[in-house]
Design an enzyme around this catalytic site. Structure first.
Site, mmCIF file in Angstrom:
data_model
loop_
_atom_site.group_PDB
_atom_site.id
_atom_site.type_symbol
_atom_site.label_atom_id
_atom_site.label_comp_id
_atom_site.label_asym_id
_atom_site.label_seq_id
_atom_site.Cartn_x
_atom_site.Cartn_y
_atom_site.Cartn_z
ATOM 1 N N LYS A 116 0.831 -1.202 0.000
ATOM 2 C CA LYS A 116 0.000 0.000 0.000
ATOM 3 C C LYS A 116 0.867 1.255 0.000
ATOM 4 O O LYS A 116 0.524 2.264 -0.632
ATOM 5 C CB LYS A 116 -0.926 -0.009 1.207
ATOM 6 C CG LYS A 116 -2.055 -1.036 1.105
ATOM 7 C CD LYS A 116 -2.987 -0.920 2.294
ATOM 8 C CE LYS A 116 -4.218 -1.792 2.113
ATOM 9 N NZ LYS A 116 -3.914 -3.212 1.983
ATOM 10 N N GLU A 200 -3.082 6.575 7.975
ATOM 11 C CA GLU A 200 -3.817 7.571 7.209
ATOM 12 C C GLU A 200 -4.773 8.322 8.121
ATOM 13 O O GLU A 200 -5.242 7.788 9.136
ATOM 14 C CB GLU A 200 -4.622 6.910 6.088
ATOM 15 C CG GLU A 200 -3.774 6.363 4.961
ATOM 16 C CD GLU A 200 -4.606 5.713 3.874
ATOM 17 O OE1 GLU A 200 -5.810 5.478 4.111
ATOM 18 O OE2 GLU A 200 -4.060 5.437 2.791
ATOM 19 N N ARG A 291 -7.051 -8.174 -8.670
ATOM 20 C CA ARG A 291 -7.782 -9.437 -8.831
ATOM 21 C C ARG A 291 -9.243 -9.124 -9.085
ATOM 22 O O ARG A 291 -9.661 -7.971 -9.065
ATOM 23 C CB ARG A 291 -7.670 -10.264 -7.552
ATOM 24 C CG ARG A 291 -8.083 -9.486 -6.309
ATOM 25 C CD ARG A 291 -8.101 -10.328 -5.058
ATOM 26 N NE ARG A 291 -8.202 -9.562 -3.841
ATOM 27 C CZ ARG A 291 -9.315 -9.009 -3.353
ATOM 28 N NH1 ARG A 291 -10.451 -9.126 -4.014
ATOM 29 N NH2 ARG A 291 -9.309 -8.333 -2.212
#
Length: 668
Positions: A116, A200, A291
């Site tokens: 990430k 975050e 995916r």
């Protein structure tokens, strides 16, 4: 196009991929663990190969065994499904090394988006909007604490290699950060083999909106519109819908174009999902899942496209089937995830055999089935299958399509009312309440919807008690030799008298409310009555033509429903509700004794991963004592009351059964 592929997954996604293979004339190979020898996905494929033990680490995560199975069966490609190895770059590389096509993106794209933190840097360079946060390599706990303090609380801790809501923690204040970080890192290491985290700013009342993207090997890239996945519990999706309601055309287009830019930034190929977090009309990149997603059916429903077929064609080197200007949104679709879990106990997974399973009338995605249908059911289990603690406890995905959102909502509500299961506990009633709640009905969506409306969603609800009781009595009297409608008296000798009346007292217990009560069934000639709670009404019952179907007349009311009898438990489904009554048949009910003072039991089967106290420790009510892991989710067991820990009965690494006593406490 391929002649044969291996599906490196299980459950409903393996069944779903196999269905498209059958439609296209492609042979499919299943893999299975010890726990899945008789699973539905094994029967759905043309061949099946055993790859190891029940735990995923012994089977579905064993790269060498899956590659060997593909080579031995002559498969040309491997479809990874989602979860397990679907975003594992080592697996994609191993496929390539073995001369197999990995039906997914290039290794470089998986690597780029698998972290990430690295993905955030790439998106920044591609001018995709980002949420403020810390995505650096330095993982010193004190530095992370300082970064979180600088960002300002609340903050969201996320496993850098994570997905599916695992390895995530919301931290409300600085003093809670250290404990949350330790827990997040443990879960991240357990689930992904990597304990790195990023931080975050936690946005209040955000929406979770994601965009389906597709790219081919010829430079083509499109977006197949958006999905709203805001309704979540424990950071995992519960309801998904497409298109995301309330988006202005320009916002939808900007988000789609940003998603395509994100895909192009990593030279993407195949199906991917770019996830955004939204506040008002502003959106920020969250992550990209390299995916197919669990919620892909809602996109199929509104576009009329088979996304698995797109995956196969792109992997085989074909160009995308359609250009961006050829894609259209048709109607509205909503998906509800039916899980074996207990919403009232923090959504803890529920295991056991599905003794009875009835789904609404609909189509499974199979040969010739349309991608768009009023009701579609994607499931990897059947009646008689067992929900184990080894894998995700999903029973089915219930997907509906309507001309607009209102029609889809109404259709979903009716479909959920027709879902019936006995065995593990399910979230069906909870899903019904969300779907019929005002915030969801009015599309007032955000990721905190369930928590914010917790009181209303978990409030006691009135059920058709009297009607269900009448059906239960009818089923019991039928089973015990009572006179069903039109039957001969010789078929029910225990309830028939040559002269005079007959009265029978039936002792019941309402398992939902732990309430014991009596029902008096009476017969005088041809007149039958049922008496409960001071009211006496004429009564009759009959067995329906379908299995488990019963009808009853209570006074002037006629009732129909289904009763599944499991020993002395009578599971009644009528008028969209489920009730369970236990016939008090000279049985000793000692289950309540297990919850006596001083006992602390496992709320589900799982593994002990941390013991936080020692014998002799004095603890306050609610203090964390033991941390368990089940289905890759952590569950902290707190002290039920203030007291002293007398004995700890399990150690780190021990497997425990549901209800097992974990330790002994002496209450203050």
């Amino acid at each position: 196009m391929f002649n044969k592929i291996l599906i490196a997954n299980r459950g409903e996604i393996a069944c779903r991929v196999a269905a498209t293979c059958k439609r296209l004339g492609i042979a499919s190979v299943a893999v299975y663990s010890d726990a899945d020898a008789n699973a539905k996905h094994v029967a759905a494929c043309d061949e099946a190969v055993h790859i190891g033990g029940a735990a995923a680490s012994e089977s579905y995560l064993r790269i060498e065994r899956i590659i060997d199975a593909a080579v031995r069966t002559g498969a040309q490609a491997i479809h990874p499904g989602y979860g397990f190895l679907s975003e594992n770059e080592d697996f994609a590389q191993a496929c390539e090394a073995a001369g197999l096509v990995f039906i997914g993106p290039p290794v470089s794209a998986i690597a780029a988006m698998g972290s990430k933190a690295a993905a955030k840097a790439l998106m920044h360079a591609a001018a995709v909007p980002l949420v403020p946060g810390y995505h650096g390599d330095e993982q010193d706990a004190e530095l992370l604490q300082r970064e979180a303090d600088a960002i300002g609380y609340p903050v969201l801790l996320k496993a850098s290699a994570g997905g599916g809501g695992k390895g995530m923690r919301v931290v409300e204040k600085s003093e809670d950060f250290a404990q949350a970080l330790a827990s997040c890192k443990r879960e991240a290491a357990s689930s992904f083999g990597n304990d790195r985290v990023l931080i975050e700013k936690y946005l209040t009342r955000p929406r979770h909106v994601e965009v389906q993207v597709f790219a081919d090997k010829h430079g083509g890239a499109v977006y197949l519109f958006d999905r709203d996945c805001s309704v979540q519990r424990r950071h995992q999706k519960v309801l998904e819908e497409a298109p995301a309601p309330g988006l202005a055309d320009e916002v939808r287009r900007a988000m789609g174009e940003s998603a395509v830019a994100a895909a192009r930034a990593v030279s993407y190929v195949g199906a991917g999902t770019v996830e955004f977090i939204m506040t008002d009309s502003a959106f920020y990149f969250m992550e990209m899942n390299t995916r197919l997603q669990v919620e892909h059916p809602v996109t199929e429903m509104i576009t009329g496209q088979d996304l698995v077929e797109w995956q196969l064609r792109v992997a085989a080197g074909e160009p995308l089937p359609l250009r961006q200007d050829q894609l259209r949104i048709d109607g509205h679709a909503i998906e509800a995830r039916v899980y074996a879990e207990n919403p009232a106990r923090g959504f803890l997974p529920s295991t056991g055999t599905l003794k009875y399973l009835r789904m609404p009338e609909g189509v499974e995605f199979a040969i010739g089935s349309p991608t768009r249908a009023p009701v579609r059911i994607d499931s990897g289990v059947r009646e008689g299958d067992t929900i184990t603690p080894f894998y995700d406890p999903m029973i089915a995905k219930l997907i509906v399509h309507g001309a607009d959102r209102a029609e889809a909502l109404a259709r979903l509500s009716r479909a959920l009312q027709a879902c019936e299961a006995v065995g593990p506990q399910t979230n069906v009633a909870f899903l019904q309440r969300i779907v019929e709640s005002e915030p969801f009905a009015t599309a007032d969506l955000d990721t905190g919807l369930i928590e914010r409306h917790h009181a209303a969603l978990f409030a006691p609800v009135e059920k058709p008690f009297k009607e269900a009781l009448a059906l239960a009595c009818g089923a019991l009297l039928t089973r015990e030799g009572g006179l069903a409608h039109g039957a001969s008296p010789w078929d029910g000798l225990s309830h028939w008298r040559l002269n005079g009346s007959y009265r029978q007292t039936i002792e019941w217990r309402d398992t939902d409310n732990e309430h014991a009560f009596q029902v008096v069934y009476g017969r005088e000639g041809e007149t039958r009555t049922l008496e409960h709670d001071g009211a006496r009404e004429t009564f009759d019952w009959w067995r329906g033509s379908e299995p488990h179907t019963f009808g009853a007349r209570l006074g002037e009311a006629r009732i129909t429903g289904r009763v599944f009898v499991d020993g002395d438990l009578f599971h009644v489904f009528c008028q969209g509700s489920a009730l369970t009554f236990e016939w008090q048949n000279l049985l000793a009910h000692a289950a309540d004794a297990e919850h006596g003072e001083g006992r602390l039991t496992a709320p589900m089967p799982g593994k002990v991963i941390a013991v936080l106290v020692e014998p002799g420790a004095v603890v306050e009510k609610g203090a964390p004592l033991i941390v368990m892991e089940a289905m890759k989710m952590e569950h902290t067991i707190g002290a039920p009351a203030s007291g002293t820990v007398a004995e700890v009965l399990y150690a780190v690494g021990d497997q425990v059964a549901d209800g097992a006593q974990l330790l002994v406490m002496e209450a203050q």
